[in-house]
Design a protein around this motif. Structure first.
Motif, PDB file in Angstrom:
ATOM      1  N   VAL A 406     -14.109   7.580  32.546  1.00 29.89           N
ATOM      2  CA  VAL A 406     -13.330   6.640  31.498  1.00 29.89           C
ATOM      3  C   VAL A 406     -13.548   7.164  30.036  1.00 29.89           C
ATOM      4  CG1 VAL A 406     -13.315   4.261  30.856  1.00 29.89           C
ATOM      5  CG2 VAL A 406     -13.734   4.999  33.298  1.00 29.89           C
ATOM      6  N   ALA A 407     -14.646   7.477  29.872  1.00 30.49           N
ATOM      7  CA  ALA A 407     -15.005   8.007  28.442  1.00 30.49           C
ATOM      8  C   ALA A 407     -14.157   9.007  27.928  1.00 30.49           C
ATOM      9  CB  ALA A 407     -16.670   8.194  28.271  1.00 30.49           C
ATOM     10  N   SER A 408     -13.874   9.869  28.687  1.00 28.06           N
ATOM     11  CA  SER A 408     -13.163  11.164  28.272  1.00 28.06           C
ATOM     12  C   SER A 408     -11.678  10.701  28.058  1.00 28.06           C
ATOM     13  CB  SER A 408     -13.390  12.175  29.240  1.00 28.06           C
ATOM     14  OG  SER A 408     -12.593  11.845  30.282  1.00 28.06           O
ATOM     15  N   ILE A 409     -11.212   9.610  28.488  1.00 27.45           N
ATOM     16  CA  ILE A 409      -9.699   9.345  28.161  1.00 27.45           C
ATOM     17  C   ILE A 409      -9.628   8.968  26.513  1.00 27.45           C
ATOM     18  CG2 ILE A 409      -7.819   7.758  28.695  1.00 27.45           C
ATOM     19  CD1 ILE A 409      -9.222   7.139  31.238  1.00 27.45           C
ATOM     20  N   PRO A 410      -8.798   9.816  26.036  1.00 30.58           N
ATOM     21  CA  PRO A 410      -8.330   9.526  24.522  1.00 30.58           C
ATOM     22  C   PRO A 410      -7.998   8.013  24.131  1.00 30.58           C
ATOM     23  CG  PRO A 410      -7.198  11.482  25.071  1.00 30.58           C
ATOM     24  CD  PRO A 410      -7.805  10.728  26.478  1.00 30.58           C
ATOM     25  N   GLU A 411      -8.202   7.438  23.072  1.00 31.87           N
ATOM     26  CA  GLU A 411      -8.081   6.154  22.719  1.00 31.87           C
ATOM     27  C   GLU A 411      -6.442   5.942  22.827  1.00 31.87           C
ATOM     28  OE1 GLU A 411     -10.009   3.590  20.626  1.00 31.87           O
ATOM     29  OE2 GLU A 411     -11.447   4.584  21.932  1.00 31.87           O
ATOM     30  N   GLY A 412      -5.668   6.810  22.472  1.00 27.19           N
ATOM     31  CA  GLY A 412      -4.290   6.595  22.530  1.00 27.19           C
ATOM     32  C   GLY A 412      -3.607   6.583  23.771  1.00 27.19           C
ATOM     33  N   ASP A 413      -4.389   6.840  24.987  1.00 25.49           N
ATOM     34  CA  ASP A 413      -3.742   7.027  26.240  1.00 25.49           C
ATOM     35  C   ASP A 413      -3.311   5.483  26.718  1.00 25.49           C
ATOM     36  OD1 ASP A 413      -3.978  10.024  26.166  1.00 25.49           O
ATOM     37  OD2 ASP A 413      -4.892   9.922  28.172  1.00 25.49           O
ATOM     38  N   THR A 414      -2.312   5.759  27.573  1.00 26.89           N
ATOM     39  CA  THR A 414      -1.914   4.547  28.130  1.00 26.89           C
ATOM     40  C   THR A 414      -2.567   4.121  29.281  1.00 26.89           C
ATOM     41  OG1 THR A 414       0.379   4.862  27.418  1.00 26.89           O
ATOM     42  CG2 THR A 414       0.109   3.428  28.947  1.00 26.89           C
ATOM     43  N   ILE A 415      -3.086   3.281  29.508  1.00 22.46           N
ATOM     44  CA  ILE A 415      -3.773   2.995  30.678  1.00 22.46           C
ATOM     45  C   ILE A 415      -2.856   2.162  31.702  1.00 22.46           C
ATOM     46  CG2 ILE A 415      -5.692   1.450  31.599  1.00 22.46           C
ATOM     47  CD1 ILE A 415      -6.894   3.709  29.886  1.00 22.46           C
ATOM     48  N   CYS A 416      -2.311   1.157  31.045  1.00 23.25           N
ATOM     49  CA  CYS A 416      -1.250   0.253  32.058  1.00 23.25           C
ATOM     50  C   CYS A 416       0.128   0.675  31.710  1.00 23.25           C
ATOM     51  CB  CYS A 416      -1.485  -1.428  31.908  1.00 23.25           C
ATOM     52  SG  CYS A 416      -0.253  -2.057  32.583  1.00 23.25           S
ATOM     53  N   GLY A 417       0.702   1.449  32.715  1.00 19.66           N
ATOM     54  CA  GLY A 417       2.084   2.035  32.368  1.00 19.66           C
ATOM     55  C   GLY A 417       3.184   1.081  32.313  1.00 19.66           C
ATOM     56  N   THR A 422      -2.878   0.640  25.837  1.00 17.24           N
ATOM     57  CA  THR A 422      -3.487   1.738  25.914  1.00 17.24           C
ATOM     58  C   THR A 422      -4.866   1.554  25.852  1.00 17.24           C
ATOM     59  OG1 THR A 422      -3.604   1.172  23.287  1.00 17.24           O
ATOM     60  CG2 THR A 422      -1.836   2.729  24.246  1.00 17.24           C
ATOM     61  N   LYS A 423      -5.731   2.552  26.025  1.00 19.10           N
ATOM     62  CA  LYS A 423      -7.137   2.307  26.154  1.00 19.10           C
ATOM     63  C   LYS A 423      -7.615   1.715  24.603  1.00 19.10           C
ATOM     64  CE  LYS A 423     -11.348   5.031  26.286  1.00 19.10           C
ATOM     65  NZ  LYS A 423     -11.893   6.216  26.147  1.00 19.10           N
ATOM     66  N   GLY A 424      -6.988   2.090  23.670  1.00 17.64           N
ATOM     67  CA  GLY A 424      -7.364   1.470  22.276  1.00 17.64           C
ATOM     68  C   GLY A 424      -7.178  -0.090  22.207  1.00 17.64           C
ATOM     69  N   ASP A 425      -6.119  -0.284  23.071  1.00 13.50           N
ATOM     70  CA  ASP A 425      -6.040  -1.960  22.898  1.00 13.50           C
ATOM     71  C   ASP A 425      -6.855  -2.677  23.755  1.00 13.50           C
ATOM     72  OD1 ASP A 425      -3.403  -1.373  21.436  1.00 13.50           O
ATOM     73  OD2 ASP A 425      -2.329  -1.429  23.522  1.00 13.50           O
ATOM     74  N   ILE A 426      -7.450  -2.109  24.966  1.00 12.69           N
ATOM     75  CA  ILE A 426      -8.196  -2.692  25.940  1.00 12.69           C
ATOM     76  C   ILE A 426      -9.547  -2.810  25.060  1.00 12.69           C
ATOM     77  CG2 ILE A 426      -9.451  -2.454  27.909  1.00 12.69           C
ATOM     78  CD1 ILE A 426      -7.054  -1.508  29.218  1.00 12.69           C
ATOM     79  N   ILE A 427      -9.900  -1.654  24.408  1.00 15.02           N
ATOM     80  CA  ILE A 427     -11.240  -1.681  23.820  1.00 15.02           C
ATOM     81  C   ILE A 427     -11.306  -2.482  22.669  1.00 15.02           C
ATOM     82  CG2 ILE A 427     -12.683  -0.149  22.328  1.00 15.02           C
ATOM     83  CD1 ILE A 427     -12.735   1.714  24.688  1.00 15.02           C
ATOM     84  N   HIS A 428     -10.236  -2.770  21.884  1.00 12.97           N
ATOM     85  CA  HIS A 428     -10.143  -3.726  20.925  1.00 12.97           C
ATOM     86  C   HIS A 428     -10.280  -5.292  21.540  1.00 12.97           C
ATOM     87  CE1 HIS A 428      -8.775  -5.617  17.274  1.00 12.97           C
ATOM     88  NE2 HIS A 428      -8.049  -6.305  18.078  1.00 12.97           N
ATOM     89  N   ALA A 429      -9.535  -5.425  22.521  1.00  8.81           N
ATOM     90  CA  ALA A 429      -9.756  -6.851  23.187  1.00  8.81           C
ATOM     91  C   ALA A 429     -11.046  -7.161  23.617  1.00  8.81           C
ATOM     92  CB  ALA A 429      -8.819  -6.975  24.350  1.00  8.81           C
ATOM     93  N   ILE A 430     -12.007  -5.999  23.987  1.00 11.27           N
ATOM     94  CA  ILE A 430     -13.167  -6.128  24.343  1.00 11.27           C
ATOM     95  C   ILE A 430     -13.999  -6.645  23.055  1.00 11.27           C
ATOM     96  CG2 ILE A 430     -15.311  -5.043  25.535  1.00 11.27           C
ATOM     97  CD1 ILE A 430     -13.479  -3.351  27.020  1.00 11.27           C
ATOM     98  N   HIS A 431     -13.926  -5.691  22.122  1.00 12.73           N
ATOM     99  CA  HIS A 431     -14.731  -6.111  20.892  1.00 12.73           C
ATOM    100  C   HIS A 431     -14.279  -7.263  20.072  1.00 12.73           C
ATOM    101  CE1 HIS A 431     -16.914  -2.606  21.698  1.00 12.73           C
ATOM    102  NE2 HIS A 431     -16.174  -1.620  21.371  1.00 12.73           N
ATOM    103  N   ALA A 432     -13.038  -7.190  19.885  1.00 15.26           N
ATOM    104  CA  ALA A 432     -12.451  -8.247  18.884  1.00 15.26           C
ATOM    105  C   ALA A 432     -12.385  -9.808  19.636  1.00 15.26           C
ATOM    106  CB  ALA A 432     -11.110  -8.005  18.413  1.00 15.26           C
TER     107      ALA A 432
END
Ligand SMILES: Cc1cc2nc3c(=O)[nH]c(=O)nc-3n(C[C@H](O)[C@H](O)[C@H](O)COP(=O)(O)OP(=O)(O)OC[C@H]3O[C@@H](n4cnc5c(N)ncnc54)[C@H](O)[C@@H]3O)c2cc1C
Ligand code: HEM
Ligand code: SF4
Ligand code: FES
Lengths: 806, 121
Positions: A406-417, A422-432
């Motif tokens: 999971v860590a190796s997926i780049p931030e910009g990659d789409t997780i939910c097609g 994107t991975k970045g959106d999810i990380i943002h939701a977790i942190h923010a």
């Protein structure tokens, strides 16, 4: 006055677009018309509903509260029949007129019915809406011959669903290979054998001419004259955009309602989104691009014109458990300059093909293992130059563990097609936003609310990033078979699975572990009332050799002494056996019987023979014993016959498995000498009646049993105990003691569904109990027909050369 | 030293039911033999935790590993490598593994590893 926005179509694309519009502005007075009577639900998941994996509640995307909260005028079950774009009104089928300032077509598409006679017969369906699905569920079942016309994504998912419901299913396909639009012929061949391995018949290269029969369909007739029987037909031969209303409104319509890059039609007040649209000559059949369209339209209609819809080459994924199929892009490799990379493992049924042009990915097909799909999707989307990693295209260098993966997926990659998260959106939701459960993640980002295939990836991300990650409620049995036990029970029933290995092969990882195998062993036994394929390799050692393993690997032997009653002759025999086999310890157990401890496995059958007594099942997750007091046969306080009743109860229930161990007691008066109030089932004698109590415990925790019922006769008391016993067998989770079971369900429900149930339900419980009982037998009789080398100490045929040289 | 193999005939393959294990006594040594359907695997019949009889465990699979779960306290042992896979990060020693194969319906174990380590000791 607010501008009036009217949306025709209350489906996935229309409502997703309204959600986006609400992000831009609250300044519209919105009305949504939908001719289905349901609020917006996840149409994609209808396949899972048909396959019994999900229920309606699981697939609702926007409940009525959402519409209310946003003050949307919601007209469900209302069909728009006419549009007057000159005066800007829509008219519903009953003639009611609604005015608009802006209008959005989101009418989706309808099933295409190929020209053939007999499609109006009863028993002929399409598979598009929840109502279609419910009708299919009602009509399907064992004995039904179902024919699915069309071997594309939708047809195959329908076929699998019907088969899970017990139908005998045939898929009829026009082309020579299945899913020919998404797979090449090799991939189609693998898919076909997987479908056939599940028991679904596949007929390719067949053109259907007519559906025959009276008012109800009976046969399907092909052009070549061949006929097959059918009492249920599902037509899944493609879809056509619902664009007729567009024509009435006077906007440009080809096959679909034509939209430009801003999702505008040829009328400045009219827009369109979803499967009803046509963009640059392209039609749509999957949600991912439709959600993109919704975002663009939301910007355009709220005066933020700018974002453009660029069309899409979406990816398709087959949603059949155990059959992984993924396809994206252009896989035609007959074009010049195009090269294909293939991987094939026919015994595992894995086929992968990548199509490259100038070192960049153009298309991909995955059959049998689609676990890497997000990697390929990203290469496609970003048009990545792959020349540097040619060696690792099909098999990436193995990651150390899931977390790192999971860590190796780049931030910009789409997780939910589907929803473009994107991975970045999810990380943002977790942190923010402090998201820490799957449910919250779905709510915040909508990730995994489409086809659901990214769920495990989302979970891994949550697990890796969210400090307070919590698993969602419905507890799955284990990673090998990731479903809650109630689901597995349903699957065993509807799929007619008779062995543990079948369940693992179809719904699990094919291998299982010590957690799921004994649980599934229990479930197949109880669902089929013992008429299943017993697989001892899936049972714990105690249930393979019918004795309790001890810390040194020896076993203990506890013969049955019903009601704790024995005879001098029996005691003499036990004493002799104990001496003959040098049993190191003889102990009176807490359950009113004797335990011979420290026995070698190979001695077990001989000891049972010498004892000549049945197994006490002191090792089983099943009925252990019925303790008794002497009752009115001897005791001066006795009011009921505890001894004979207890012995009879033990006879009726012995040799049966239960979710966890089950201990009973019968006492002759409320003085309760055998502690019936702390047993899983207790019978307490009173003057002229019996109290039947259930869910008691006296182990690590102590719980006083709850009253199930008070009855006058001994026979009724026995029957009440039987009813609860079978009800617990059928509804308890494996390893759930009766005291947790009654607390989970509540005594009211337990009473209502056992002793106070309608006659048929009570009789059903008793019949299934009797059936199981008939098929059960004393496990120790296996001494006469052992299963292979069950009790044998294997001696090697030869000793290794030089073994004892020193 | 490149030790020669020492294939020893143990028992007819039919003696070990599919996905089950059986113990075999080879002199002082106790070996657990497993039938995985497509192959047989042999390990020392002694759990590194409390010496439980691995042959009596339930066979399963997790990721790449084929495992057996000890019947006493549920430790999971990888049958190919002999490593303890559950509880995780256990620094306890591996279970010794032995090459096994079937020839003419007879399961055979290569005992050379055992001989060489014993001789070395
Ligand atoms: C069983 C099944 C499985 C699928 N699986 C997948 C998948 O795995 N992946 C994927 O991406 N896509 C899948 N799809 C396709 C996906 O569901 C559609 O692409 C998506 O629902 C289209 O959204 P839409 O809003 O355009 O149309 P719809 O969701 O069909 O909504 C249109 C709505 O408008 C209503 N309507 C039409 N005309 C009128 C009128 N005149 N007045 C009032 N209401 C009207 C319709 O009744 C309907 O409720 C699947 C579809 C089905 C049926
Ligand atoms: C592996 C662990 C355990 C072993 C080996 C074990 C063994 C036994 C045996 C051999 C008996 C006598 C059974 C008979 O005659 O049928 C017994 C009785 C009993 N066990 Fe256990 N037990 C175990 C775990 C537990 C646990 C976890 C509990 C409680 C939470 C428990 C509670 C009891 C009670 C209450 C009795 C007495 C029953 C009675 O007299 O009515 N045991 N146990
Ligand atoms: S429970 Fe009542 S009947 Fe039974 S032994 Fe005790 S006092 Fe006697
Ligand atoms: S002895 Fe094997 S787990 Fe304890």
């Amino acid at each position: 006055m607010k501008e009036r926005l009217v949306v025709i179509g209350n489906g996935m694309a229309g409502v997703a677009c309204v959600e986006q519009i609400l992000k831009h502005t609250q300044e519209f007075d919105i009305t949504i018309f939908g001719d289905e009577t349901h609020t917006n639900y996840n149409r994609i998941m209808l396949s899972s509903v048909l396959a019994g994996e999900k229920e309606y509640d699981d697939i609702v995307l926007n409940g009525i509260d959402w519409y209310q909260k946003h003050r949307i005028n919601t007209k469900l079950g209302v069909r728009i029949a006419d549009i007057d774009s000159a005066v800007r009104t829509v008219t519903d089928a009953d003639g009611n007129v609604t005015a608009y300032d802006k209008l959005i077509f989101a009418t989706g598409s309808s099933a295409f019915i190929p020209p053939m006679a007999g499609v109006d017969k009863s028993g002929v369906f399409v598979f598009r809406t929840y109502d279609d699905t419910r009708q299919l569920l009602e009509l399907s079942g064992p004995g039904i011959k179902a024919v699915v016309i069309g071997g594309g994504l939708l047809g195959l998912e329908a076929a699998r669903g019907l088969q899970v419901q017990g139908c005998d299913v045939t898929v009829v396909h026009l082309a020579d290979t299945l899913m020919e639009r998404q797979l090449d012929s090799i991939g189609g061949g693998y898919l076909r054998s997987k479908m056939e391995a599940m028991g679904i018949r596949v007929l390719c290269g067949r053109s259907t001419q007519a559906l025959l029969g009276g008012t109800h369909v009976e046969k399907v007739l092909f052009k070549d004259g061949e006929e097959i029987d059918a009492n249920l037909v599902v037509i899944a031969a493609g879809i056509r955009p619902n664009s007729a209303l567009g024509k009435q409104a006077g906007v440009t319509v080809n096959r679909g309602i034509v939209v430009n890059d801003q999702m505008e039609t040829s009328d400045p007040n009219i827009f369109a989104v979803g499967e009803c649209t046509e963009h640059n000559g392209q039609l749509f059949g999957l949600v991912a691009p439709l959600f993109e369209q919704g975002k663009v339209l939301a910007a355009t209609i709220t005066g933020n014109r700018g974002p453009v819809f660029a069309g899409a080459s979406p990816a398709s994924k087959l949603k059949i458990m155990g059959v992984e199929v993924f396809s994206a892009g252009n896989f035609d490799c007959s074009r010049p300059g195009v090269e294909a990379i293939r991987y094939e493992d026919s015994s595992l049924g894995i086929y992968k093909k990548l199509v490259l042009k100038d070192g960049r990915l153009e298309g991909v097909i995955l059959v049998g293992d689609a676990s890497d799909d997000h990697r390929y999707m990203d290469w496609l989307r970003t048009n990545k130059d792959l020349s540097g990693q040619r060696r690792h295209l099909l098999a990436p260098p193995p990651a150390e563990d899931k977390g790192q993966d999971v860590a190796s997926i780049p931030e910009g990659d789409t997780i939910c097609g589907c929803l473009g998260v994107t991975k970045g959106d999810i990380i943002h939701a977790i942190h923010a936003d402090g998201v820490c459960t799957m449910a919250q993640l779905k709510d915040k980002t909508r990730a995994s609310t489409g086809c659901g295939s990214c769920t495990s990836l989302c979970k891994s991300l949550l697990r890796a990033v969210a400090p307070e990650f919590e698993e969602d409620k419905a507890k799955v049995l284990c990673d090998c078979v990731p479903f809650p036990q109630d689901k597995i029970r349903e699957m065993i029933q509807s799929q007619r699975l008779k062995s543990v290995q079948d369940v693992l092969d179809i719904y699990g990882n094919g291998r299982g572990c010590e957690i799921c195998k004994p649980a599934i062993s229990y479930l197949v036994d109880v669902v089929w009332c013992g008429d299943h394929e017993e697989d001892r390799s899936a049972r714990f050692i105690n249930d393979r050799v019918h004795a309790n393993i001890q810390k040194d690997g020896t076993f203990s032997v506890v013969p049955r002494m019903r009601g704790g009653v024995t005879t001098p002759a029996e005691l003499r025999k036990i004493a002799e056996v104990a001496e003959k086999y040098n049993v190191p310890l003889v102990k009176v157990t807490g359950s009113q019987r004797l335990d011979l401890l420290g026995v070698k496995k190979e001695d077990l059958p001989k000891m049972w023979e010498d004892l000549g007594m049945p197994s006490g099942q002191a090792y089983a997750k099943g009925l252990r014993m019925v303790k008794t007091c002497v009752g009115d046969e001897f005791c001066r306080f006795g009011t009921q016959s505890a001894l004979s009743t207890g012995i009879e109860l033990e006879r009726r229930l012995e040799n049966l498995y239960t979710p966890h161990k089950t201990k009973l007691a019968v006492v002759g008066c409320p003085r309760n000498c055998a502690e019936a109030t702390v047993k899983d089932i207790g019978l307490i004698g009173q003057d002229g009646s019996w109290q039947v109590v259930v869910g008691g415990a006296a182990g690590k925790g102590v719980r006083k049993a709850d009253l199930l019922i008070t009855v006058e006769t001994t026979e009724l008391a026995l029957e009440s105990a039987e009813l609860f016993f079978q009800y617990y067998r059928e509804n308890g989770h494996y390893l759930e003691r009766s005291y947790d079971f009654v607390e989970r369900l509540g005594m009211e429900k337990v009473r209502r569904e056992t002793v106070y149930a309608v006659d048929e339900a009570r009789q059903g419980l008793l019949d299934r109990l009797r059936k199981s009982k008939e098929r059960s037998s004393d496990a120790w009789l296996e001494r006469y027909n052992p299963r292979a080398t069950q009790f044998v100490q294997i001696e090697p045929m030869e000793t290794p050369v030089n073994e004892f040289a020193n | 030293m490149n030790s020669p193999t020492n294939w020893t005939q143990i028992t007819p393959a039919a003696d070990i039911p599919m996905r089950e294990g059986r113990s075999v006594k080879m002199g002082s040594l106790n070996i657990a033999l497993f039938n995985l359907g497509d192959r047989f695997l042999a390990v020392e019949n002694r759990c590194p935790h409390g010496h439980g009889p691995l042959a009596d465990g339930i066979v399963g699979g997790h990721g790449l590993a084929t495992t057996v779960t000890c019947p006493l306290h549920n430790w999971r042992i990888c049958l190919d490598s002999g490593e303890v896979v559950k509880p995780q990060a256990q620094s306890s020693p591996c279970v010794r593994t032995y090459p096994a194969k079937v020839e003419n319906g007879i399961v055979m174990i290569d005992m050379s590893k055992k001989l060489s380590t014993e001789q070395a000791a």
